[in-house]
Motif scaffolding. Structure first.
Motif, short mmCIF file in Angstrom:
data_model
loop_
_atom_site.label_atom_id
_atom_site.label_comp_id
_atom_site.label_asym_id
_atom_site.label_seq_id
_atom_site.Cartn_x
_atom_site.Cartn_y
_atom_site.Cartn_z
N GLN A 128 -47.70 -16.17 5.39
CA GLN A 128 -47.57 -17.51 5.94
C GLN A 128 -46.11 -17.92 6.00
O GLN A 128 -45.32 -17.63 5.09
N VAL A 129 -45.75 -18.62 7.07
CA VAL A 129 -44.43 -19.24 7.21
C VAL A 129 -44.65 -20.73 7.44
O VAL A 129 -45.48 -21.12 8.26
N ASP A 130 -43.90 -21.54 6.70
CA ASP A 130 -44.02 -23.00 6.71
C ASP A 130 -45.44 -23.41 6.29
O ASP A 130 -46.09 -22.69 5.55
N GLY A 131 -45.89 -24.57 6.73
CA GLY A 131 -47.15 -25.09 6.20
C GLY A 131 -46.96 -25.69 4.82
O GLY A 131 -47.93 -25.84 4.06
N TRP A 132 -45.71 -26.07 4.49
CA TRP A 132 -45.41 -26.56 3.15
C TRP A 132 -45.59 -28.06 3.00
O TRP A 132 -45.15 -28.64 2.01
N GLY A 133 -46.21 -28.69 3.97
CA GLY A 133 -46.51 -30.10 3.84
C GLY A 133 -45.41 -30.99 4.40
O GLY A 133 -44.30 -30.53 4.69
N PRO A 134 -45.68 -32.27 4.54
CA PRO A 134 -44.76 -33.18 5.23
C PRO A 134 -43.44 -33.44 4.50
O PRO A 134 -42.46 -33.81 5.13
N TRP A 135 -43.41 -33.24 3.18
CA TRP A 135 -42.19 -33.59 2.45
C TRP A 135 -41.29 -32.38 2.23
O TRP A 135 -40.08 -32.54 2.01
N LEU A 136 -41.84 -31.17 2.30
CA LEU A 136 -41.04 -29.97 2.06
C LEU A 136 -41.00 -29.03 3.26
O LEU A 136 -40.26 -28.04 3.23
N GLY A 137 -41.78 -29.30 4.27
CA GLY A 137 -41.83 -28.37 5.41
C GLY A 137 -42.40 -29.03 6.65
O GLY A 137 -42.07 -30.15 6.99
N ASP A 138 -43.29 -28.28 7.33
CA ASP A 138 -43.91 -28.75 8.59
C ASP A 138 -42.85 -29.08 9.64
O ASP A 138 -42.92 -30.09 10.34
N GLU A 139 -41.86 -28.19 9.76
CA GLU A 139 -40.77 -28.41 10.72
C GLU A 139 -41.29 -28.36 12.15
O GLU A 139 -42.11 -27.51 12.50
N GLY A 140 -40.83 -29.28 12.97
CA GLY A 140 -41.23 -29.30 14.37
C GLY A 140 -42.60 -29.87 14.63
O GLY A 140 -43.08 -29.85 15.76
N SER A 141 -43.25 -30.39 13.62
CA SER A 141 -44.64 -30.86 13.71
C SER A 141 -44.74 -32.24 14.36
O SER A 141 -43.74 -32.91 14.61
N GLY A 142 -45.97 -32.67 14.57
CA GLY A 142 -46.20 -34.03 15.04
C GLY A 142 -45.66 -35.06 14.08
O GLY A 142 -45.11 -36.09 14.49
N ARG A 143 -45.81 -34.79 12.77
CA ARG A 143 -45.23 -35.70 11.79
C ARG A 143 -43.72 -35.77 11.95
O ARG A 143 -43.13 -36.85 11.96
N ALA A 144 -43.07 -34.62 12.08
CA ALA A 144 -41.62 -34.58 12.21
C ALA A 144 -41.15 -35.27 13.49
O ALA A 144 -40.17 -36.03 13.48
N ILE A 145 -41.84 -35.02 14.58
CA ILE A 145 -41.47 -35.64 15.86
C ILE A 145 -41.66 -37.15 15.80
O ILE A 145 -40.79 -37.92 16.23
N GLY A 146 -42.79 -37.58 15.26
CA GLY A 146 -43.03 -39.02 15.13
C GLY A 146 -42.03 -39.68 14.23
O GLY A 146 -41.52 -40.78 14.51
N GLN A 147 -41.71 -39.02 13.11
CA GLN A 147 -40.75 -39.58 12.15
C GLN A 147 -39.37 -39.70 12.78
O GLN A 147 -38.70 -40.74 12.65
N GLU A 148 -38.93 -38.65 13.48
CA GLU A 148 -37.61 -38.70 14.12
C GLU A 148 -37.59 -39.75 15.22
O GLU A 148 -36.56 -40.42 15.45
#
Length: 296
Positions: A133-153
């Protein structure tokens, strides 16, 4: 005898029961994840509630469950398997939703499943049959490029524009449609049981603004695509792309183009996570077995 397949994520719970040529399905609410507080209890409740919407063919031969967070919370995965097996009185297999997505896409063949939705996770099955597995480390330590990351940015950009620290952007109007006034956006994010999911609610607006040409939104999406490309570079292809963000034209097309520029093959999945959950339920000796908990 029916086979029950469950795809339980942060944003929804899908269940499909197949008995011969007969198939019934239902959709219910998701849960934050098995690694969350009382994750196995919440997951079980979500599954039972969604099962209640089905006219379930009986008896049940086996159940396959793909649940977000199973890899990070093995004890919760075992508890969930025991609860579901007892509830349906049938053998139950529980694994992460990334594994069921891979099983649905590749059916045990080598390749990398790239899931970009609320979170980001890449799961690779190599030629030797080893899962990694690569990434999948959750919203505070990973999930780079995710919907959470895009929404947060996107929301950060809105507040920067509001303060005069950043350029004007059409994302401001989009944010006001979602929540007003802007000064209470931090509380809007914090006062929820699932902050990552709350942040991800803004991602579709960022993607839409990027598609319409907003420079700030385009920069956010380009950086998110870069993050996923870098994650792909740490794995081996071919690649299947899944998830709501990867499925959007502005993000998915850019990601495919960037991967092909690197000579990396992108293929269409053979099936989805429900097909993978059914595969796990039917195939106890598959290449995924080391990541599966079985009870019943």
């Amino acid at each position: 005898m029916s086979i029950v397949a469950v795809d339980l994520g942060k944003t929804g719970c899908r269940i499909r029961a197949t008995s011969g040529a007969e198939t019934v399905s239902a959709h219910g609410a998701g849960v934050p994840g098995l690694a969350d507080s009382e994750g196995d209890v919440r997951a079980f409740d979500a599954i039972v509630a969604t099962l209640g919407e089905l006219d379930l063919p009986t008896p049940v031969a086996s159940i396959g469950v793909g649940a977000a967070g199973a890899e990070a919370a093995p004890a919760a995965a075992r508890a969930l398997a025991e609860r579901v097996a007892a509830h349906l009185d049938a053998p139950t297999a529980v694994t992460t939703d990334a594994v069921t997505a891979h099983a649905g896409a590749f059916e045990g063949m080598p390749g990398t499943m790239v899931i970009v939705g609320t979170g980001t996770v890449l799961l690779t099955l190599d030629e030797a049959g080893t899962l990694s597995q690569v990434d999948g480390w959750g919203p505070w330590l990973g999930d780079e490029g995710s919907g959470r990351a895009i929404g947060q940015e996107g929301l950060r950009a809105v507040l920067a524009a509001h303060d005069g620290r950043g350029p004007a952007t059409t994302l401001t109007a989009a944010a006001l449609e979602l929540h007003a006034p802007l000064s209470t956006l931090p509380r809007w994010v914090a006062d929820t049981a699932a902050p990552a999911r709350q942040l991800a609610r803004f991602a579709p607006r960022v993607l839409a603004a990027a598609a319409a040409g907003d420079a700030v939104a385009r920069d956010i999406v380009e950086r998110a695509v870069d993050a996923v490309v870098q994650a792909c570079a740490a794995t081996a292809g071919p690649y299947c792309l899944l998830g709501g963000v990867a499925g959007s034209a502005v993000f998915g097309d850019a990601l495919r183009a960037r991967l092909r520029e690197r000579g990396l093959a992108v293929v269409e999945p053979r099936g989805d996570a429900l097909d993978g959950a059914e595969y796990i339920a039917r195939t106890p000796a598959s290449a995924y077995e080391g990541s599966v908990v079985r009870r019943g």
